[in-house]
Design a protein around this motif. Structure first.
Motif, short mmCIF file in Angstrom:
data_model
loop_
_atom_site.label_atom_id
_atom_site.label_comp_id
_atom_site.label_asym_id
_atom_site.label_seq_id
_atom_site.Cartn_x
_atom_site.Cartn_y
_atom_site.Cartn_z
N GLU A 27 -6.43 2.70 -10.17
CA GLU A 27 -5.40 3.74 -10.20
C GLU A 27 -6.12 5.07 -10.32
OE1 GLU A 27 -2.52 3.44 -13.32
OE2 GLU A 27 -1.40 1.87 -12.30
N PRO A 83 2.04 0.20 -9.81
CA PRO A 83 2.97 -0.41 -10.76
C PRO A 83 2.95 -1.93 -10.66
CG PRO A 83 4.16 0.49 -8.90
CD PRO A 83 2.73 0.88 -8.72
N ASP A 84 3.32 -2.56 -11.76
CA ASP A 84 3.40 -4.02 -11.78
C ASP A 84 4.58 -4.51 -10.97
OD1 ASP A 84 1.18 -4.36 -13.50
OD2 ASP A 84 2.44 -3.81 -15.19
N VAL A 86 7.90 -2.95 -8.50
CA VAL A 86 8.56 -1.82 -7.84
C VAL A 86 9.89 -2.32 -7.34
CG1 VAL A 86 8.45 -0.18 -5.94
CG2 VAL A 86 6.38 -0.83 -7.12
#
Length: 87
Positions: A27, A83-84, A86
Motif C-alpha cells: 500500500e 482494502p480487505d 470492497v
C-alpha cells in the motif's frame, strides 16, 4: 522484493501502479511504500465477510461483484490502499 536502489520514501500512486501493482502486498500511505501481508485471524475475517457478501449478491440476483485485488486512491492524497473487502 524491493531493490535496495529504489527510493521508496516518497513514491507517487502512479509509481506504485507502475512498479508494484502485480505484488499485492503493498500500500502507499502518504508517499511511503508499506509492506502488508495479512495472515491468520485477519485473513479469516476478510474471507468470511467476502463469502457472506457474495452469497447475498447471488441471492438477490444483483449484477455486482467484489474485486479481490484493487487499489483505492483518495482524491488529493499521495496514498493508495488495498482494502480487505470492497463493496
Amino acid at each position: 522484493m524491493l531493490s535496495a536502489t529504489i527510493n521508496t520514501s516518497n513514491l507517487s500512486s502512479e509509481a506504485l501502479v507502475a512498479g508494484y501493482v502485480d505484488d499485492g502486498r503493498y500500500e502507499l500511505i502518504d508517499g511511503e511504500l508499506i509492506d502488508l501481508e495479512p495472515t491468520g485471524l485477519h485473513e479469516q475475517v476478510a474471507g468470511l465477510i467476502n463469502r457472506k457478501l457474495n452469497v447475498a449478491i447471488d441471492l438477490l440476483n444483483l449484477p455486482w461483484f467484489i474485486p479481490m485485488k484493487c487499489l483505492i486512491k483518495p482524491l488529493d492524497q499521495n496514498s493508495a490502499f488495498r482494502p480487505d473487502v470492497v463493496n
